[in-house]
Enzyme design. Structure first.
Site, PDB file in Angstrom:
ATOM      1  CE1 TYR A 158      -4.058  -2.303   4.963  1.00 40.82           C
ATOM      2  CE2 TYR A 158      -3.959  -0.223   4.686  1.00 40.82           C
ATOM      3  CZ  TYR A 158      -3.992  -1.274   4.322  1.00 40.82           C
ATOM      4  OH  TYR A 158      -4.016  -1.482   3.010  1.00 40.82           O
ATOM      5  CB  SER A 198      -1.003  -0.079   1.030  1.00 42.41           C
ATOM      6  OG  SER A 198      -1.261   1.455   1.031  1.00 42.41           O
ATOM      7  CE  LYS A 254      -1.824  -4.339   3.379  1.00 44.85           C
ATOM      8  NZ  LYS A 254      -1.607  -5.412   2.761  1.00 44.85           N
TER       9      LYS A 254
HETATM   10  N1  LIG Z   1      -8.809  -0.702  -1.072  1.00 48.08           N
HETATM   11  C1  LIG Z   1      -7.589   0.431  -1.232  1.00 48.08           C
HETATM   12  O1  LIG Z   1      -7.795   1.227  -0.704  1.00 48.08           O
HETATM   13  C2  LIG Z   1      -6.537  -0.613  -0.203  1.00 48.08           C
HETATM   14  C3  LIG Z   1      -5.228   0.094  -1.020  1.00 48.08           C
HETATM   15  C4  LIG Z   1      -3.890  -0.403  -0.862  1.00 48.08           C
HETATM   16  C5  LIG Z   1      -3.747  -1.494  -0.637  1.00 48.08           C
HETATM   17  N2  LIG Z   1      -5.096  -2.383  -0.002  1.00 48.08           N
HETATM   18  C6  LIG Z   1      -4.505  -3.887   0.051  1.00 48.08           C
HETATM   19  O2  LIG Z   1      -5.449  -4.943  -0.997  1.00 48.08           O
HETATM   20  C7  LIG Z   1      -5.603  -6.437  -0.187  1.00 48.08           C
HETATM   21  C8  LIG Z   1      -7.450  -5.820  -1.174  1.00 48.08           C
HETATM   22  O3  LIG Z   1      -7.786  -5.279  -0.089  1.00 48.08           O
HETATM   23  P1  LIG Z   1      -9.068  -5.083  -0.473  1.00 48.08           P
HETATM   24  O4  LIG Z   1      -9.535  -3.230  -0.815  1.00 48.08           O
HETATM   25  O5  LIG Z   1      -9.898  -5.644  -1.745  1.00 48.08           O
HETATM   26  O6  LIG Z   1     -10.444  -5.481   0.403  1.00 48.08           O
HETATM   27  P2  LIG Z   1     -11.064  -6.094   1.014  1.00 48.08           P
HETATM   28  O7  LIG Z   1     -11.791  -6.140   2.282  1.00 48.08           O
HETATM   29  O8  LIG Z   1     -12.529  -6.283  -0.213  1.00 48.08           O
HETATM   30  O9  LIG Z   1     -10.687  -8.074   0.448  1.00 48.08           O
HETATM   31  C9  LIG Z   1      -9.959  -8.346   1.639  1.00 48.08           C
HETATM   32  C10 LIG Z   1     -10.632 -10.024   1.468  1.00 48.08           C
HETATM   33  O10 LIG Z   1      -9.590 -10.338   2.308  1.00 48.08           O
HETATM   34  C11 LIG Z   1     -10.709 -11.137   2.897  1.00 48.08           C
HETATM   35  N3  LIG Z   1     -10.214 -11.451   4.017  1.00 48.08           N
HETATM   36  C12 LIG Z   1     -10.127 -10.995   5.419  1.00 48.08           C
HETATM   37  N4  LIG Z   1      -9.527 -11.624   6.507  1.00 48.08           N
HETATM   38  C13 LIG Z   1      -8.990 -12.882   6.204  1.00 48.08           C
HETATM   39  C14 LIG Z   1      -8.322 -14.377   6.525  1.00 48.08           C
HETATM   40  N5  LIG Z   1      -8.085 -14.322   7.704  1.00 48.08           N
HETATM   41  N6  LIG Z   1      -8.238 -15.495   5.588  1.00 48.08           N
HETATM   42  C15 LIG Z   1      -9.105 -14.598   4.943  1.00 48.08           C
HETATM   43  N7  LIG Z   1      -9.649 -14.053   3.503  1.00 48.08           N
HETATM   44  C16 LIG Z   1      -9.805 -12.909   4.571  1.00 48.08           C
HETATM   45  C17 LIG Z   1     -12.375 -10.638   2.469  1.00 48.08           C
HETATM   46  O11 LIG Z   1     -13.197 -11.229   3.322  1.00 48.08           O
HETATM   47  C18 LIG Z   1     -12.015  -9.817   2.014  1.00 48.08           C
HETATM   48  O12 LIG Z   1     -12.563 -10.419   0.859  1.00 48.08           O
HETATM   49  C19 LIG Z   1      -5.971  -5.512   0.708  1.00 48.08           C
HETATM   50  O13 LIG Z   1      -4.519  -6.644   1.430  1.00 48.08           O
HETATM   51  C20 LIG Z   1      -5.106  -4.458   1.849  1.00 48.08           C
HETATM   52  O14 LIG Z   1      -4.711  -4.056   1.901  1.00 48.08           O
HETATM   53  C21 LIG Z   1      -5.982  -2.082   0.012  1.00 48.08           C
HETATM   54  O1  LIG Z   2     -15.314   8.998   5.675  1.00 43.25           O
HETATM   55  C1  LIG Z   2     -14.521   9.527   5.370  1.00 43.25           C
HETATM   56  C2  LIG Z   2     -13.797   8.522   4.547  1.00 43.25           C
HETATM   57  C3  LIG Z   2     -12.548   9.108   3.859  1.00 43.25           C
HETATM   58  N1  LIG Z   2     -11.439  10.402   4.110  1.00 43.25           N
HETATM   59  C4  LIG Z   2     -10.581  10.997   3.008  1.00 43.25           C
HETATM   60  O2  LIG Z   2     -10.821  10.394   2.808  1.00 43.25           O
HETATM   61  C5  LIG Z   2      -8.821  10.005   1.993  1.00 43.25           C
HETATM   62  C6  LIG Z   2      -9.261   8.536   1.427  1.00 43.25           C
HETATM   63  O3  LIG Z   2      -9.536   7.519   2.566  1.00 43.25           O
HETATM   64  P1  LIG Z   2     -10.137   6.384   1.771  1.00 43.25           P
HETATM   65  O4  LIG Z   2     -10.628   6.057   1.968  1.00 43.25           O
HETATM   66  O5  LIG Z   2     -10.140   5.881   4.002  1.00 43.25           O
HETATM   67  O6  LIG Z   2      -8.540   5.683   1.932  1.00 43.25           O
HETATM   68  P2  LIG Z   2      -7.055   5.802   2.212  1.00 43.25           P
HETATM   69  O7  LIG Z   2      -7.136   5.921   4.420  1.00 43.25           O
HETATM   70  O8  LIG Z   2      -6.105   6.625   1.970  1.00 43.25           O
HETATM   71  O9  LIG Z   2      -6.273   4.159   2.372  1.00 43.25           O
HETATM   72  C7  LIG Z   2      -6.837   2.959   1.413  1.00 43.25           C
HETATM   73  O10 LIG Z   2      -5.591   3.515   0.756  1.00 43.25           O
HETATM   74  C8  LIG Z   2      -4.552   3.169   1.018  1.00 43.25           C
HETATM   75  C9  LIG Z   2      -3.668   3.512  -0.024  1.00 43.25           C
HETATM   76  O11 LIG Z   2      -3.146   4.567  -0.532  1.00 43.25           O
HETATM   77  C10 LIG Z   2      -4.737   1.793   1.433  1.00 43.25           C
HETATM   78  O12 LIG Z   2      -3.722   1.050   1.810  1.00 43.25           O
HETATM   79  C11 LIG Z   2      -5.931   1.693   2.489  1.00 43.25           C
HETATM   80  O13 LIG Z   2      -5.964   0.311   2.689  1.00 43.25           O
HETATM   81  C12 LIG Z   2      -7.361   2.187   2.364  1.00 43.25           C
HETATM   82  O14 LIG Z   2      -8.243   1.956   3.548  1.00 43.25           O
HETATM   83  C13 LIG Z   2      -7.971  10.275   3.416  1.00 43.25           C
HETATM   84  O15 LIG Z   2      -8.178  11.310   3.382  1.00 43.25           O
HETATM   85  C14 LIG Z   2      -9.863  10.757   4.215  1.00 43.25           C
HETATM   86  O16 LIG Z   2      -9.446  11.063   5.780  1.00 43.25           O
HETATM   87  C15 LIG Z   2     -13.052  11.676   4.388  1.00 43.25           C
HETATM   88  O17 LIG Z   2     -13.125  12.574   4.464  1.00 43.25           O
HETATM   89  N2  LIG Z   2     -13.720  10.884   5.000  1.00 43.25           N
END
Ligand SMILES: NC(=O)c1ccc[n+]([C@@H]2O[C@H](COP(=O)([O-])OP(=O)(O)OC[C@H]3O[C@@H](n4cnc5c(N)ncnc54)[C@H](O)[C@@H]3O)[C@@H](O)[C@H]2O)c1
Ligand SMILES: O=c1ccn([C@@H]2O[C@H](COP(=O)(O)OP(=O)(O)O[C@H]3O[C@H](CO)[C@@H](O)[C@H](O)[C@H]3O)[C@@H](O)[C@H]2O)c(=O)[nH]1
Length: 369
Positions: free
Chosen positions: A156, A128, A160
């Site tokens: 978090y 991330s 990572k």
């Molecule tokens: N969405 C974001 O903004 C974002 C950004 C950067 C990195 N990531 C990373 O990408 C990955 C996927 O994120 P996402 O947005 O698809 O989230 P998500 O929650 O939609 O997907 C994660 C999946 O992992 C599963 N999971 C959670 N705990 C588990 C466990 N103990 N065993 C098996 N499965 C489990 C959940 O059921 C879910 O389906 C994560 O590692 C997250 O940290 C997400």
């Molecule tokens: O109710 C809300 C939710 C979010 N935010 C703002 O919106 C931006 C984006 O927030 P969010 O969607 O929660 O994303 P991040 O905190 O940037 O984190 C996401 O994006 C990261 C990568 O940048 C990933 O690692 C994380 O898993 C994922 O949750 C941030 O400035 C927050 O403060 C608000 O103002 N109000």
């Protein structure tokens, strides 16, 4: 023709499901494991509706090492893993950090050990942008290159960072051990994909993000405001040093992000780089207010919000320098923020209950043709 087999952990989740779709479209065989903590198995049917191929789904917790062993034993052809399964909310991680370490760090440890026992040597890891922390503490580090020193500001991000380090140590050790034993060291590889903020849905309107319980991310929350499930969006702080006072993120269309995984996996298999980190982002930052405006434009009306205090662990600006992924992987984000907002709105309007409701008939009919 199948080009390879991939185990996708967390593959029914948001990014995992879109990556499973992209892998199937690129002729990989896909086996998904997930414990459904934050997802629905219905997404497997949607993947099949879209691409005509179905990934195998196995219910499995990534901290259950015995079950992981069974999965690899059932599928001895698996030679790659893409590891998504994790908890992902920055704010929540400050409230229940031990749970984040258990799932994200211990889960990754279990996975690596099981992979080692079954001679599975390529891993693509969901890292991330959070690992960089506040990159504005350095000069000239926005947009953020992979060479920016890491320094997460929340539990978090620490998980990572910890898993990136564990994977790096492990792959380097495996390479060293193989070399000493006169074996092929090049088969051990890892891609550390540092995603910025994924956004949007499938343009068909039948596949999108479906968080279980209360969502934490900005766009799913805005989508809930748009369908009346939530009165207004709470904006976390308008006193940041940005043009409008709200924090900046790099929102990348989910289809571009998913494609980034197939190209990174192909690169590991063809170039054997050892451990390599790549940013996956667009290079364009948007403030929270800009996101509210962009999504309001897609919905066709202004969405209400209220400014509250900053959220703990948040930073001012996470915008990617994605040059490395562009030059090395030939990958570039192609879709716009407007595409992401329009696709998200189509998904939300058609599926206000997420995967808990049937896709509209016209989509099914169209997809059958
Ligand atoms: N969405 C974001 O903004 C974002 C950004 C950067 C990195 N990531 C990373 O990408 C990955 C996927 O994120 P996402 O947005 O698809 O989230 P998500 O929650 O939609 O997907 C994660 C999946 O992992 C599963 N999971 C959670 N705990 C588990 C466990 N103990 N065993 C098996 N499965 C489990 C959940 O059921 C879910 O389906 C994560 O590692 C997250 O940290 C997400
Ligand atoms: O109710 C809300 C939710 C979010 N935010 C703002 O919106 C931006 C984006 O927030 P969010 O969607 O929660 O994303 P991040 O905190 O940037 O984190 C996401 O994006 C990261 C990568 O940048 C990933 O690692 C994380 O898993 C994922 O949750 C941030 O400035 C927050 O403060 C608000 O103002 N109000």
């Amino acid at each position: 023709m199948v080009v390879g087999s991939v185990l996708v952990t967390g593959g029914t989740g948001y990014i995992g499901s879109f990556t499973a779709l992209a892998l199937l479209e690129a002729d990989y065989k896909v086996v998904i494991i997930d414990n459904l903590y934050n997802s629905s198995p219905e997404v497997i049917n949607r993947i099949e509706l879209i691409c005509g191929k179905k990934p195998e789904y196995i219910q499995c917790d990534v901290t259950d090492e015995k079950k992981l062993d069974e999965v690899f034993e059932k599928h001895p052809d698996i030679d790659n893993v893409i590891h998504f399964a994790a908890l992902k909310a920055v704010g929540e991680s400050g409230e229940v950090p031990l749970e984040y370490y258990r799932v994200n760090v211990y889960g990754s440890l279990c996975l690596l050990r099981s992979m080692q026992r079954h001679n599975v040597t390529n891993i693509v890891f969901s890292s991330s942008a959070t690992v960089y922390g506040d990159a504005t503490r350095f000069e000239n580090m926005i947009p953020i290159p992979e060479t920016c020193p890491l320094g997460p500001t929340n539990p978090y991000g620490n998980t990572k960072f910890g898993v990136e380090t564990m994977i790096t140590d492990h792959v380097n050790a495996e390479r060293g051990n193989a070399k000493k034993a006169g074996k092929d060291e090049k088969k051990f590889n890892a891609a550390l994909l540092r995603y910025f903020n994924p956004a949007g849905s499938h343009p068909s309107g039948i596949m999108g993000e479906d968080p279980q319980g209360v969502p934490y991310n900005l766009l799913p929350l805005l989508a809930q405001v748009a369908v009346g499930k939530r009165e207004k969006l709470l904006v976390f702080g308008d006193d940041y040093a940005s043009k409008d006072g709200t924090a900046i993120r790099d929102y990348i269309h989910i289809l571009d992000l998913a494609r980034g995984h197939t190209v990174a996996l192909n690169y590991l298999r063809s170039h054997s780089p050892g451990v390599r980190a790549w940013n996956l982002g667009t290079g364009k930052g948007s403030t929270v207010y800009e996101m509210i405006n962009a999504f309001s434009a897609a919905v066709g009306r202004k969405l209400p919000y209220e400014v509250v205090g900053r959220r703990a662990g948040d930073v001012l600006n996470l915008t990617a320098n994605a040059t490395r992924a562009n030059t090395e992987l030939g990958w570039k984000a192609e879709r716009t923020l407007e595409d992401a907002c329009e696709d998200l709105w189509r998904w939300t309007e058609n599926n206000p209950q997420g995967y808990r409701q049937e896709p509209p008939k016209e989509f099914l009919e169209r997809l059958k043709k």
